[in-house]
Design a protein around this motif. Sequence first.
Motif, mmCIF file in Angstrom:
data_model
loop_
_atom_site.group_PDB
_atom_site.id
_atom_site.type_symbol
_atom_site.label_atom_id
_atom_site.label_comp_id
_atom_site.label_asym_id
_atom_site.label_seq_id
_atom_site.Cartn_x
_atom_site.Cartn_y
_atom_site.Cartn_z
ATOM 1 N N CYS A 1 2.560 4.145 -11.541
ATOM 2 C CA CYS A 1 2.160 2.659 -11.351
ATOM 3 C C CYS A 1 1.319 1.995 -12.350
ATOM 4 O O CYS A 1 1.588 0.964 -12.918
ATOM 5 C CB CYS A 1 1.200 2.547 -10.226
ATOM 6 S SG CYS A 1 2.060 2.868 -8.484
ATOM 7 N N GLN A 2 0.513 3.071 -13.288
ATOM 8 C CA GLN A 2 -0.075 2.544 -14.399
ATOM 9 C C GLN A 2 1.086 2.006 -15.506
ATOM 10 O O GLN A 2 0.783 1.201 -16.125
ATOM 11 C CB GLN A 2 -0.918 3.553 -14.950
ATOM 12 C CG GLN A 2 -1.623 3.336 -16.221
ATOM 13 C CD GLN A 2 -2.665 2.226 -15.770
ATOM 14 O OE1 GLN A 2 -3.384 2.016 -14.763
ATOM 15 N NE2 GLN A 2 -2.815 1.105 -16.483
ATOM 16 N N GLU B 1 0.807 -1.139 -0.058
ATOM 17 C CA GLU B 1 -0.057 -0.051 0.101
ATOM 18 C C GLU B 1 0.860 1.006 -0.041
ATOM 19 O O GLU B 1 1.843 1.458 0.718
ATOM 20 C CB GLU B 1 -0.970 -0.119 1.139
ATOM 21 C CG GLU B 1 -2.038 -1.079 1.099
ATOM 22 C CD GLU B 1 -3.102 -0.687 2.168
ATOM 23 O OE1 GLU B 1 -2.912 -0.020 3.062
ATOM 24 O OE2 GLU B 1 -4.010 -1.525 2.123
ATOM 25 N N ALA C 1 -1.493 7.833 -2.049
ATOM 26 C CA ALA C 1 -1.794 8.155 -3.359
ATOM 27 C C ALA C 1 -1.901 9.432 -3.896
ATOM 28 O O ALA C 1 -1.637 10.561 -2.953
ATOM 29 C CB ALA C 1 -3.319 7.879 -3.645
ATOM 30 N N THR D 1 -5.066 5.572 -0.983
ATOM 31 C CA THR D 1 -3.975 4.710 -1.041
ATOM 32 C C THR D 1 -4.015 4.068 -2.331
ATOM 33 O O THR D 1 -5.127 3.758 -2.923
ATOM 34 C CB THR D 1 -3.954 4.041 -0.050
ATOM 35 O OG1 THR D 1 -5.027 2.927 -0.010
ATOM 36 C CG2 THR D 1 -3.753 4.487 1.486
ATOM 37 N N ILE D 2 -2.828 3.518 -2.641
ATOM 38 C CA ILE D 2 -2.706 2.662 -3.953
ATOM 39 C C ILE D 2 -2.215 1.356 -3.570
ATOM 40 O O ILE D 2 -1.333 1.291 -2.704
ATOM 41 C CB ILE D 2 -1.739 3.281 -5.036
ATOM 42 C CG1 ILE D 2 -2.057 4.791 -5.542
ATOM 43 C CG2 ILE D 2 -1.580 2.522 -6.157
ATOM 44 C CD1 ILE D 2 -1.245 5.507 -6.258
ATOM 45 N N LYS E 1 2.046 9.297 -8.724
ATOM 46 C CA LYS E 1 2.271 7.950 -8.270
ATOM 47 C C LYS E 1 1.376 7.011 -9.001
ATOM 48 O O LYS E 1 1.678 5.989 -9.529
ATOM 49 C CB LYS E 1 2.011 7.904 -7.022
ATOM 50 C CG LYS E 1 3.231 8.470 -5.855
ATOM 51 C CD LYS E 1 2.858 8.207 -4.633
ATOM 52 C CE LYS E 1 3.808 8.731 -3.613
ATOM 53 N NZ LYS E 1 3.366 8.668 -2.201
ATOM 54 N N LYS E 2 -0.027 7.620 -9.273
ATOM 55 C CA LYS E 2 -0.867 6.686 -10.179
ATOM 56 C C LYS E 2 -0.319 6.452 -11.561
ATOM 57 O O LYS E 2 -0.531 5.541 -12.029
ATOM 58 C CB LYS E 2 -2.322 7.330 -10.126
ATOM 59 C CG LYS E 2 -3.015 7.350 -8.681
ATOM 60 C CD LYS E 2 -4.384 8.049 -8.824
ATOM 61 C CE LYS E 2 -5.094 8.453 -7.539
ATOM 62 N NZ LYS E 2 -6.017 9.164 -7.616
ATOM 63 N N MET F 1 -2.847 -2.491 -10.235
ATOM 64 C CA MET F 1 -2.957 -1.479 -8.982
ATOM 65 C C MET F 1 -4.441 -0.978 -8.933
ATOM 66 O O MET F 1 -5.237 -1.050 -9.938
ATOM 67 C CB MET F 1 -2.241 -0.161 -9.294
ATOM 68 C CG MET F 1 -2.511 0.328 -10.608
ATOM 69 S SD MET F 1 -1.968 2.188 -10.961
ATOM 70 C CE MET F 1 -3.189 2.946 -10.366
ATOM 71 N N GLN F 2 -4.870 -0.765 -7.505
ATOM 72 C CA GLN F 2 -6.081 -0.477 -7.439
ATOM 73 C C GLN F 2 -6.128 0.631 -6.372
ATOM 74 O O GLN F 2 -5.281 0.793 -5.419
ATOM 75 C CB GLN F 2 -6.920 -1.331 -6.707
ATOM 76 C CG GLN F 2 -8.100 -1.354 -6.242
ATOM 77 C CD GLN F 2 -8.789 -2.244 -5.362
ATOM 78 O OE1 GLN F 2 -8.291 -3.377 -4.885
ATOM 79 N NE2 GLN F 2 -9.919 -2.414 -5.157
ATOM 80 N N VAL F 3 -7.177 1.884 -6.770
ATOM 81 C CA VAL F 3 -6.785 2.925 -5.745
ATOM 82 C C VAL F 3 -7.968 2.880 -4.837
ATOM 83 O O VAL F 3 -9.317 2.641 -5.113
ATOM 84 C CB VAL F 3 -6.952 4.269 -6.718
ATOM 85 C CG1 VAL F 3 -7.076 5.517 -6.076
ATOM 86 C CG2 VAL F 3 -6.014 4.198 -7.621
ATOM 87 N N VAL G 1 -0.835 -1.936 -4.615
ATOM 88 C CA VAL G 1 -0.026 -2.376 -6.162
ATOM 89 C C VAL G 1 0.176 -3.879 -5.649
ATOM 90 O O VAL G 1 0.803 -4.298 -4.692
ATOM 91 C CB VAL G 1 1.577 -1.541 -6.127
ATOM 92 C CG1 VAL G 1 2.223 -2.270 -7.166
ATOM 93 C CG2 VAL G 1 1.328 -0.289 -6.394
#
Length: 132
Positions: free
Chosen positions: A37-38, A26, A29, A59-60, A33-34, A49-51, A62
Motif C-alpha cells: 500500500c505504501q 478496509e 493488516a 486494519t489498513i 500489505k502495508k 493509507m492509514q493503519v 486505503v
Amino acid sequence: MQITDPIADLLTRIRNASTAKHPSVEIPASNMKKAICQILVDEGYIKGMQVKNDTVQGTIVVTLKYQANGEPVISGLRRVSKPGLRIYTNCEDMPKVMKGLGTAIISTSKGIMTDKAARVAHVGGEVLAFVW
C-alpha cells in the motif's frame, strides 16, 4: 476465515472498491500489505493509507484516488506470482508493465519495491503484482 493468498485478497478488495467508486476500503493488516500500500501511495495510485490498531491484527484503511471525470486512477491490478506458481526475475530481465507506464511490485532481499527501484538497486526477486 483463512485466506490462502492475502496479497490477491488485497488487490481484489482495492479493484472491487475502485470499480464500485467507493471512497475507501478496509483491509486486514500485515507488514507486506502495508509495504504494498505504501508503494501504491508513493507511485500515486491511491490517495493514502492509514493503519488502525483497533483489533489484534489491525486494519489498513486505503483511501482511493479518482480522476476529475470520476474514473479510478488504477485501471488494472494483476497478481503475477501465485502460491501455486511463483514467478522470479533478476534485475536484467525485470518486467516492464505497459512499456514502462505501469508499475511492477517486486519482493526483493532488500524489501518490497517497484521494478524501477529494483533495477537501480541491482536486485531481483519475486514479482508480486502489476499495477497500471
